[in-house]
Design a protein around this motif. Sequence first.
Motif, PDB file in Angstrom:
ATOM      1  N   GLY A  79       0.806  -1.220   0.000  1.00 41.16           N
ATOM      2  CA  GLY A  79       0.000   0.000   0.000  1.00 41.16           C
ATOM      3  C   GLY A  79       0.834   1.262   0.000  1.00 41.16           C
ATOM      4  N   LYS A  80       2.046   1.203   0.538  1.00 35.80           N
ATOM      5  CA  LYS A  80       2.931   2.364   0.569  1.00 35.80           C
ATOM      6  C   LYS A  80       3.741   2.508  -0.718  1.00 35.80           C
ATOM      7  CE  LYS A  80       1.929   4.217   4.447  1.00 35.80           C
ATOM      8  NZ  LYS A  80       1.337   5.596   4.466  1.00 35.80           N
ATOM      9  N   GLY A  81       3.593   1.577  -1.623  1.00 38.44           N
ATOM     10  CA  GLY A  81       4.285   1.696  -2.902  1.00 38.44           C
ATOM     11  C   GLY A  81       5.690   1.135  -2.931  1.00 38.44           C
ATOM     12  N   TYR A  82       6.096   0.418  -1.905  1.00 39.95           N
ATOM     13  CA  TYR A  82       7.401  -0.244  -1.966  1.00 39.95           C
ATOM     14  C   TYR A  82       7.373  -1.276  -3.095  1.00 39.95           C
ATOM     15  CZ  TYR A  82       8.653   1.607   2.673  1.00 39.95           C
ATOM     16  OH  TYR A  82       8.958   2.430   3.739  1.00 39.95           O
ATOM     17  N   ARG A  83       8.499  -1.453  -3.733  1.00 38.38           N
ATOM     18  CA  ARG A  83       8.585  -2.420  -4.832  1.00 38.38           C
ATOM     19  C   ARG A  83       9.063  -3.794  -4.355  1.00 38.38           C
ATOM     20  NH1 ARG A  83      11.682   1.395  -9.325  1.00 38.38           N
ATOM     21  NH2 ARG A  83      10.111   3.063  -9.378  1.00 38.38           N
ATOM     22  N   LYS A  84       9.673  -3.807  -3.186  1.00 37.70           N
ATOM     23  CA  LYS A  84      10.237  -5.068  -2.707  1.00 37.70           C
ATOM     24  C   LYS A  84      10.192  -5.101  -1.184  1.00 37.70           C
ATOM     25  CE  LYS A  84      14.108  -6.170  -4.679  1.00 37.70           C
ATOM     26  NZ  LYS A  84      15.573  -6.184  -4.970  1.00 37.70           N
ATOM     27  N   LEU A  85       9.913  -6.307  -0.647  1.00 37.89           N
ATOM     28  CA  LEU A  85       9.949  -6.534   0.793  1.00 37.89           C
ATOM     29  C   LEU A  85      10.993  -7.612   1.044  1.00 37.89           C
ATOM     30  CD1 LEU A  85       8.668  -5.907   3.588  1.00 37.89           C
ATOM     31  CD2 LEU A  85       7.019  -7.732   3.153  1.00 37.89           C
ATOM     32  N   VAL A  86      11.972  -7.314   1.897  1.00 42.32           N
ATOM     33  CA  VAL A  86      13.048  -8.272   2.156  1.00 42.32           C
ATOM     34  C   VAL A  86      13.053  -8.649   3.633  1.00 42.32           C
ATOM     35  CG1 VAL A  86      14.444  -7.348   0.272  1.00 42.32           C
ATOM     36  CG2 VAL A  86      14.759  -6.462   2.601  1.00 42.32           C
TER      37      VAL A  86
END
Length: 308
Positions: free
Chosen positions: A255-262
Amino acid sequence: MVNVAQVKAVRAFNRFYTRRIGVLDRYLGSDFSLTEVRILYELAHRPHLTATDLVRELGLDAGYLSRILRRFTHEGWVERETAAHDGRQSLLKLTEAGYAAFAPLQQKSREEAAELLASLPAKERPKLLSAMDTLHQLLDPATKRERQVTLRGIQPGDMGWVVMQHGELYAREYGFTNAFEALVADIAAKFIRDFDPEWERGWIAEVDGERAGSVFCVRKSATVAKLRLLILVPEARGLGLGGKLVDECIAFARGKGYRKLVLWTNGHLLAARAIYQSRGFVLKETETTPTDYCPRHPLVNETWELKL
């Protein structure tokens, strides 16, 4: 086969508990027996019961119940009415005088329960309640209830709990030293110190009002967020809470527009790895290194990522 020691243990507990809650003779110092109070309780909370219902559900002798109901009727606490759906059935109901007689008994019971809990340190109370719940469900599986599970935001005191749970659980289950607790404390302190409410979030999972797990979404860059400090207490396992926490973190990052979660984890954390894999995380890098917080064996450090 049940042995003599087991039977003695059950009887000893029964003697202790009936004495502790004050029901050996009269109920909590009143003029009522425990059976009489239980009948009043059922009639107060479940209108339109029949005498047959009470015999069946309370396991009472029909003649004994009849004598109690005669007394209650004589005192003006109980009255009967004919069932609308079956003229042969008599329904029992408490009168206003019956409710007035029962109300102080119920209040006294609440006070006694509160006093029992207050005699224990706050951190010990969940153990008692969990043990009671286990006893209830084992002896009467039909009463198994759905536990109340909620996720909420971080509040004062939560970070200390997160650090403590990591320290205790990893020491007990994996043999980690307090060096690991120090590592978690550093992560928690940095989250508090540098917290950016616009781009970061933390969640606490509660089960029946008690903290049971956590997860955090931390900003790494404008396009990358990190999932951190996922933990679940053993008592809350099997409720799907780990997945719910991870899902909440993913939804926030997306929802915050991050492209990747690590995220970073260890190879021996099989349950957590299964959650990550089921959510589409991909293992990108592994490194086996000795650490000062896991003296038993070198750890396989893993980096996972999810494209959002």
